[in-house]
Design an enzyme around this catalytic site. Structure first.
Site, PDB file in Angstrom:
ATOM      1  N   ASP A 336       0.829  -1.208   0.000  1.00  0.00           N
ATOM      2  CA  ASP A 336       0.000   0.000   0.000  1.00  0.00           C
ATOM      3  C   ASP A 336       0.857   1.250   0.000  1.00  0.00           C
ATOM      4  OD1 ASP A 336      -2.357  -1.382  -0.069  1.00  0.00           O
ATOM      5  OD2 ASP A 336      -2.591  -1.433   2.115  1.00  0.00           O
ATOM      6  N   HIS A 420       3.043  24.678 -22.660  1.00  0.00           N
ATOM      7  CA  HIS A 420       2.497  26.035 -22.703  1.00  0.00           C
ATOM      8  C   HIS A 420       1.036  26.059 -22.270  1.00  0.00           C
ATOM      9  CE1 HIS A 420       1.091  29.776 -24.719  1.00  0.00           C
ATOM     10  NE2 HIS A 420       2.326  30.202 -24.522  1.00  0.00           N
ATOM     11  N   SER A 752       2.140  35.468 -23.268  1.00  0.00           N
ATOM     12  CA  SER A 752       1.348  34.255 -23.046  1.00  0.00           C
ATOM     13  C   SER A 752       1.046  34.063 -21.573  1.00  0.00           C
ATOM     14  CB  SER A 752       2.104  33.028 -23.561  1.00  0.00           C
ATOM     15  OG  SER A 752       1.995  32.896 -24.947  1.00  0.00           O
TER      16      SER A 752
END
Length: 1002
Positions: A336, A420, A752
């Site tokens: 686990d 991007h 951007s």
């Protein structure tokens, strides 16, 4: 008749198959709005129109790539020059143009803009964490990062209750560690059906907007109180204390009787009770969420595996909850732990797009979908945060050929390869992500988007090509059409094309944004990265928000120590301590310029294992220099550049940026040292608040607009330098193939990055003011923007040493909090845009095709009779006034709407006239009332100097004592004609405004 102008067909172009036929190229045919027709009927009309230029209908059907049929009407098809020319003659065609390839414009920023998440700053924290849950932001970019979470079927989404928050699981685990278990409803001996802990906390109002607060309080409580099995009342008392600690003082919940609590809360297991389940022994589980609760994969994976949970409803926990020991349990626990570590790594990939507990059901307005593709499974990739994902490839492949997907070069799916799109999406709407940082812990802090509650829809239109993202006009228009059909509320696109610009309705971005505006959807675009030269701004239509880039008050100083013990401070993202030999570029490259073509046979020997000093005066960029030094086997780079262009970026090779003065001192040391020169790079550190900010980024594209000089562009500026945001681990920080590093957060710079900052702000403004039009939202951003840095000086225009003006930053730097309450806004309705289109030379018939019909809309260009001349472009009700040819007195009208809390406000004007002009406002005061929320004023501007064309800047400020509504005023006085040139100035000016038959492709 449509506009064919300037398609550039220089005769027939031969194809590779048969030189007898002209080449077929992707063309976009724009037809205006779709007149309310359904998609299938619109597509049939497109095919019928296109069939007129083909001999057979099946050829026309094969030629169509996209049919745009919702937000607007048009199609993209493969046509040769003859077919395009014939099609342009059709009356219903407004414009036809070749599809071009556009390019992308490539934490602390929100705190810098005053949006702190600190609990003491309730106003700013509330703005980001309270609004936007029902707002969907569409990102047109390189795709997105899949969220790696389980998704509930669409049929259940409408009725979904909130997630089980993280603190609830901490509560559960704390109970388990204290041997306090929740009786399962499945147990026949349980005293009462066990309510899930989540349900109890929800009922008690313990799921606040800030989960971390309750988690801290809970952990403190569990440490202080004693949880002994022999004292059953302790957990009940603790829960009552928990109610008091986590509830606001003004809204304390009633304390439930212990008898009631005892029937629902965890009770201790009886001492000596058997560990295994058996007859007459209660079964226990640490939670019991109902089947409509969707749980996080990363946080419940271990419990789910142990319990045998195969669906979306947990089964009864056996050994892990009852404490059964043994070798098998120990082995399972180890497995686990490994599983949890692996899933945590997967989860880290999409931290910004995780499905937080505060998110409700997907907005009912959403009509989109998640499209399956390569390494993008909608069942695990999308959730209530990332609710939609599509990709568009037909236009790109028609231009550049089949997509290269070998070796993970790209993904034929919405999945992001470039990075991007992930970066811009997380900047706009990313979830709150504590402890985010770049490599080495640089920039560590809380990363988040401007609207962390808003939903995300990804439209992949840009594809990895030549180390950047390239986007086809045809694909962009298809994404716009789908986004409007899907029901997005804001569109963000950090892409564009370098000037010369095409006419407004021969560009995919301007067409898509125009129809988005008519449907009430604001579109935000980047201004471009071609600064600091003038008139290089892109995306210049008045119906879009164009964003410039500026800095924030964060630096990454790096100490470099020379062999003579002289220390200098540059900037870098260096994470290692380096000490090496130092050489100048002239020893490595033939002419001293750090470039590939100047490498010599002795370059590797001269540079191997050394740090090379290069100068920007002889080298294109630090990136080019770094790759050239790497090719010469160099170990690092010192890059000296002018103080007006100095920047920091990751160049793959360790690089420290210094100014020319520092670079000259280093060069003098190299040349004057009697021993082999050396240099040491110290690790970079993060420094906040010690440098003036904002300043305009040197690369940010500047105005004035090269095709619409009466419209101020850019509109505003926002942070766009070294922005830390999410990044896909499969893409290196630099996207250079040599770079094999993997990060989940990356620094990037460009308009951007500034564009999604504004997109996030627009999403919040839209959520707070859902009835505002896109024009009103843009006005709120512009009239509340500021021009000063944090030292109270006018911000500096990067790339120069002058103060910034309106062509650098538009109206100024965005102020998110003030934009929520601007006082007055300049709104623009359909009639305003009709008159603007008239000024561009479009006919009434064409305008009726472009503007959504309305019974009361006047589409004439000259008043009732249509005989008057169309109004000038500067009369558009825009939040700025630009007069590019002021040679006589001009009067401009503007209309404002009162949106402030006081309906009876009175605003008074203050005017700062541009140098060389006199400006006056009438009336000098505007009075509003509950019955009159709009008012008009007039600005009269007269030249006051002889000039041949210099721009000067002023402003008009309206104030009611609290709000400050600022409108930039820009004039260019042209009172001295160019008589010496022999040019007919009047004729030249007449040529500046194209008519409907003169608009040409740039």
């Amino acid at each position: 008749m449509g506009f064919l102008g300037g398609l550039g067909y220089g005769g027939h172009i031969s194809t590779g198959c048969d030189s007898r036929y002209p080449a077929k190229i992707v063309h976009i045919v724009y037809l205006g709005h779709n007149d309310g027709l359904n998609a299938s009927l619109t597509a049939s009309l497109h095919l019928q129109l296109l069939s007129g230029v083909f001999t057979r209908s099946d050829e026309a059907r094969d030629a169509i790539m996209y049919s745009y049929s919702y937000g607007f009407s048009g199609f993209a098809a493969m046509l040769n020059s003859t077919q395009a020319a014939k099609l342009s003659e059709a009356e219903e065609v407004i414009s036809i143009f070749r599809s071009r390839m556009l390019e992308i414009h490539t934490t602390r920023s929100w705190d810098f803009m005053g949006l702190s998440l600190h609990i003491q700053n309730e106003q700013s924290a509330g703005m980001q964490l309270k609004y936007g849950d029902d707002i969907i932001v569409g990102i047109l970019d390189t795709g997105g990062l899949e969220a790696k979470q389980t998704v509930i079927p669409a049929a259940r989404r409408a009725s979904m209750r909130p997630y089980i928050p993280k603190q609830t699981f901490a509560f559960c685990q704390s109970l388990l560690s204290s041997r306090l278990l929740l009786p399962s409803a499945a147990s026949p001996t349980a005293p009462a059906p066990a309510l899930p802990v989540q349900a109890l906390l929800t009922t008690a109002g313990l799921l606040p907007r800030h989960p971390d607060l309750s988690l801290v309080a809970l952990n403190s409580l569990l440490r202080v109180l004693s949880w002994r099995a022999s004292s059953p009342a302790h957990p009940l008392l603790a829960f009552r204390l928990l109610l008091l600690m986590l509830s606001p003082p003004t809204a304390r919940p009633p304390l439930l009787p212990l008898r009631t609590l005892r029937s629902h809360l965890p009770v201790p297991r009886e001492p000596g009770a058997p560990a295994a389940h058996g007859a007459g022994v209660p079964a226990y589980t640490c939670f019991a969420p109902d089947r409509n609760i969707r749980t996080r994969r990363s946080e419940l994976s271990a419990t789910r595996e142990r319990s045998g949970w195969r669906g979306r409803r947990p089964a009864v926990v056996s050994s892990a909850c009852t404490g059964r020991a043994g070798a098998g349990a120990v082995g399972a626990a180890a497995a686990d732990r490994r599983r949890r570590r692996e899933e945590r790594r997967e989860w880290q990939k999409a931290k910004s797009f995780r499905d937080d507990g505060h998110l409700g059901g997907i907005p009912s307005s959403w009509r989109g979908t998640c499209v399956e593709g390569e390494k993008f499974d909608p069942a695990t990739a999308c959730n209530r945060k990332l609710i939609g994902a599509r990709y568009y490839l037909a236009g790109f492949e028609s231009e550049v050929g089949p997509l290269n997907t070998s070796g993970g070069a790209e993904y034929r799916s919405p999945r992001d390869r470039v990075g991007h799109g992930t970066h811009t999406a997380s900047t706009a709407v990313g979830a709150v992500s504590p402890n985010a940082s770049y490599a080495g812990g640089l920039g560590r802090g809380v990363a988040r988007g401007g609207a962390p509650w808003s939903r995300l829809a990804v439209y992949k239109v840009c594809w990895f090509k030549d180390l950047t993202g390239r986007c086809s006009d045809a694909d962009i228009l298809a994404a716009f059409d789908d986004a409007l059909r899907d029901g997005v509320h804001v569109i963000s696109a950090s892409l564009g094309s370098t000037p010369p610009l095409m006419p407004l309705f021969m560009t995919s971005t301007e067409i898509g944004a125009f129809h988005a505006m008519q449907l009430g959807v604001p579109a935000v675009f980047s201004a471009g990265n071609d600064g600091p030269d003038a008139s290089m701004v892109q995306n210049v239509s008045p119906w879009v928000i164009t964003v410039a880039a500026s800095t924030i008050d964060r630096r990454f100083p790096t100490v470099i120590t020379l062999g003579n013990n002289v220390s200098l401070v540059g900037e870098s993202f260096n994470v290692n301590d380096m000490k090496m030999r130092l050489v100048e570029s002239g020893s490595v490259f033939a002419d001293g310029s750090c470039s590939f073509d100047q490498l010599t046979n002795g370059s590797r020997a001269a540079a191997s294992g050394k740090i090379v000093l290069c100068f920007s005066t002889t080298t294109a960029s630090s990136g080019v220099a770094a790759l050239a030094v790497y090719a010469a086997a160099g170990a690092g780079l010192i890059f000296a550049e002018t103080i007006s262009r100095r920047s920091t970026q990751d160049n793959f090779l360790p690089t420290v940026h210094v100014d020319l003065r520092q670079g000259t001192r280093i060069l003098d040391y190299i040349r004057g040292s009697s021993r082999p020169p050396t240099v040491r790079f110290s690790p970079s550190r993060t420094l906040v608040g010690k440098s003036p900010a904002p300043t305009v980024a040197y690369f940010s594209s500047r105005g004035p607009s090269s095709i619409s000089p009466h419209i101020l562009k850019p509109d505003v500026t926002a942070p766009g330098v070294n922005i830390l945001a999410a990044w896909p681990p499969m893409s290196s920080p630099t996207v250079i193939p040599l770079d094999k590093r993997s990060v989940t957060w990356n620094f990037d710079s460009g308009t951007s990055m500034s564009c999604p900052h504004v997109s996030g702000i627009v999403a919040v403004v839209r959520a707070v003011h859902p009835t505002w039009s896109p024009a009103a939202i843009k006005s709120a951003l512009m009239t509340t923007a500021y021009m000063y840095d944090d030292t109270s000086d006018v911000m500096l225009a990067g790339g120069t040493l002058k103060a910034a003006d309106a062509f650098d930053v538009g109206a100024g730097h965005v102020d998110p909090l003030r934009a929520l309450d601007p006082g007055l806004v300049y709104d623009a309705g359909a009639r305003d845009h009709v008159l603007f289109l008239c000024g561009l030379g479009y006919t009434r018939y064409q305008i009726r095709q472009m503007v959504l019909p309305s019974p009361s809309l006047d589409t004439s260009c000259g008043g009732e009779g249509g005989g008057a001349a169309p109004p000038p472009e500067y009369d558009l009700n825009y939040p700025a006034i630009v007069l590019p040819r002021l040679n006589a007195t001009v009067t401009v009208k503007r209309t404002v709407t009162n949106v402030g809390p006081r309906r009876d406000a009175v605003y008074r004007a203050a005017v700062v006239s541009p140098h060389g002009a006199r400006a006056a406002v009438w009336p000098p005061a505007l009075a509003f009332s509950p019955y009159r929320d709009t008012a008009s004023y007039y600005v009269t501007v007269a030249p006051a100097k002889l000039s041949r064309g210099r721009y000067d800047f002023g402003e008009i400020v309206w104030s009611d004592g609290y709000h400050r509504v600022r409108t930039p005023l820009v004039v260019r006085v042209t009172t001295m004609p160019d008589t010496d040139t022999g040019v007919d100035v009047a004729a030249a000016r007449a040529m500046d405004t194209p008519t409907s038959t003169q608009l040409q492709d740039s």
